[in-house]
Design an enzyme around this catalytic site. Structure first.
Site, short mmCIF file in Angstrom:
data_model
loop_
_atom_site.label_atom_id
_atom_site.label_comp_id
_atom_site.label_asym_id
_atom_site.label_seq_id
_atom_site.Cartn_x
_atom_site.Cartn_y
_atom_site.Cartn_z
N ASP A 27 66.71 6.30 32.49
CA ASP A 27 67.36 7.30 31.63
C ASP A 27 68.78 6.78 31.34
OD1 ASP A 27 68.34 9.56 30.37
OD2 ASP A 27 68.46 10.76 32.20
N GLU A 64 76.13 10.73 26.46
CA GLU A 64 75.18 11.84 26.50
C GLU A 64 75.21 12.52 27.86
OE1 GLU A 64 71.15 13.71 27.27
OE2 GLU A 64 72.25 12.17 28.36
N GLU A 65 75.29 11.70 28.91
CA GLU A 65 75.18 12.23 30.27
C GLU A 65 76.38 13.08 30.69
OE1 GLU A 65 72.54 12.24 31.72
OE2 GLU A 65 71.39 10.40 31.44
#
Length: 401
Positions: free
Chosen positions: A115, A148-149
């Site tokens: 991810d 994003e994280e």
């Protein structure tokens, strides 16, 4: 469409070996650019935007954007977009990927980074296969987002005119390739500063106002009211649901009391979040936290009758969305999953996605998985069968008539 799965896996292993935790994506951006050029994408079609100059936290580089002109019978069809994020969670630092049968595992005690290196592998493989096989396809934008994280910042701050006006988008993130994610929660990120009064805890504790006690009373109130963890208010079809969490609690570095235990704590900083598929309800959860902290501050007083104070701040990280099943992007997604041998699992997600901001920007976006499992943990692993299916799915989505 046949896909060179060995080349796709080699790319994935290559990307997994490059560290790029959230906010520090420059190195993986360079590696992706090199791989895209090796796949036949002209250098002039690849660029970085300046989203990092608008992101409110330090970010090394902007989003990576690639323009692929249409080809053949589909060259004049409306533009579509494929997207993913190129950052990983900090737990991935120091990962050592290793192929083990039809899995990729990690030899280090860190998260692996599937991810979302898996998404990066899918998008570069798509570009490579379109070029290698000379497949007909509409104009395509590839978007690799930063941060994003840590708050969906790259997708939030991208400029729409940089994307070429795609009519729909396909996002690759966690889970199985057959997952067709058409909605996700919205979330508030909140913080509270609690101001008490320092005093010697042994000599004159009655003169102090404990910020720690204010925090404790507030959180106990939140728990008793059913606002912590899984939150359900009401019953049956009218029930409102969401989640909340209390994150890091930090002390007063540089403040009078510091971290001493013999001083009544004069400052505590708490961070947390509220989530729900209901755009009004996650704000109601946040409101409950705010009220609890304000109530607790008034309760804790010293011998002189003075009470503590709180400064509560909340910001919406992203807004919830749920697209209608009749939208063309969902019909295309379902058809494509079936075409590559999968069983479409149309669902919503309880986590935030870059798709939250794309939909907010007006671009209907479906999210698929790419073989990531146990993300954000030291047990993370990648299912290569699902990764291969995700690559084939991308080619199918890009070439459908």
């Amino acid at each position: 469409m046949p896909v060179d799965t060995k080349a796709a896996t080699d790319r994935l292993m290559r990307f997994l070996a490059v560290e790029g935790v959230t906010g520090q994506e420059a190195a993986i951006g360079r590696e992706l650019t090199a791989a895209l050029k090796e796949s036949g994408v002209p250098a002039k079609a690849i660029r970085l935007d300046d989203a990092n100059t608008r992101i409110p936290v330090p970010t090394e580089t902007g989003n990576l954007i690639v323009d692929l002109p249409g080809r053949g019978a589909l060259h004049n069809q409306p533009r579509i977009m494929f997207m993913t994020h190129m950052d990983t969670v900090p737990l991935c630092a120091g990962a050592k990927p290793k192929k083990s049968g039809r899995k990729i595992v990690n030899e280090a005690k860190t998260a692996l980074g599937g991810d979302n290196r898996c998404g990066c592998g899918v998008l570069v493989t798509l570009a490579a296969e379109l070029e290698k096989q000379k497949l007909d396809h509409p104009p395509i934008t590839l978007l690799f987002c930063v941060r994003e994280e840590s708050g969906l910042y790259g997708a939030r701050h991208v400029k729409l005119d940089e994307l070429g006006s795609p009519v729909m988008a396909f996002n690759y993130d966690g889970g199985a390739a057959s997952n067709v994610v058409i909605g996700a929660v919205g979330a508030d990120r909140w913080s509270v500063e609690i101001f008490g009064r320092a005093s010697h805890a042994g000599v004159a504790p009655e003169r102090g106002i404990s910020s720690t006690m204010i925090m404790s009373l507030a959180l106990a109130d939140v728990q008793a009211g059913g606002w912590f963890g899984k939150v359900v208010k009401g019953k049956g079809a009218s029930a409102r649901m969401g989640t909340s969490n209390v994150g890091p609690v930090t002390g007063g570095e540089g403040r009078p009391a510091g971290d001493a235990t013999n001083v009544v704590t004069d400052y505590v900083h708490v961070r947390g979040e509220s989530r729900s598929h209901d755009g009004k309800f996650f704000k109601e959860i946040t409101k409950a936290y705010k009220a609890a902290f304000e109530k607790a501050a008034k309760k804790v007083t010293n011998a002189q009758g003075k009470s503590g104070k709180v400064k509560f701040k909340a910001e919406t990280d992203y807004f919830p969305f749920r697209m209608k099943d009749s939208q063309p992007v969902i019909k295309r997604a379902v058809e494509a999953v079936s075409a590559v041998g999968g069983t479409p699992n149309v669902r919503t997600a309880n986590g935030g996605l870059d798709a939250n901001w794309m939909v907010r920007h007006g671009i209907p976006t479906v999210t698929f998985g790419a073989g990531q499992n146990e993300a954000h943990t030291i047990d993370e692993w990648i299912n290569l069968d699902e990764y291969d299916r995700a690559c084939a799915l991308a080619v199918q989505l890009a070439t459908m008539r």
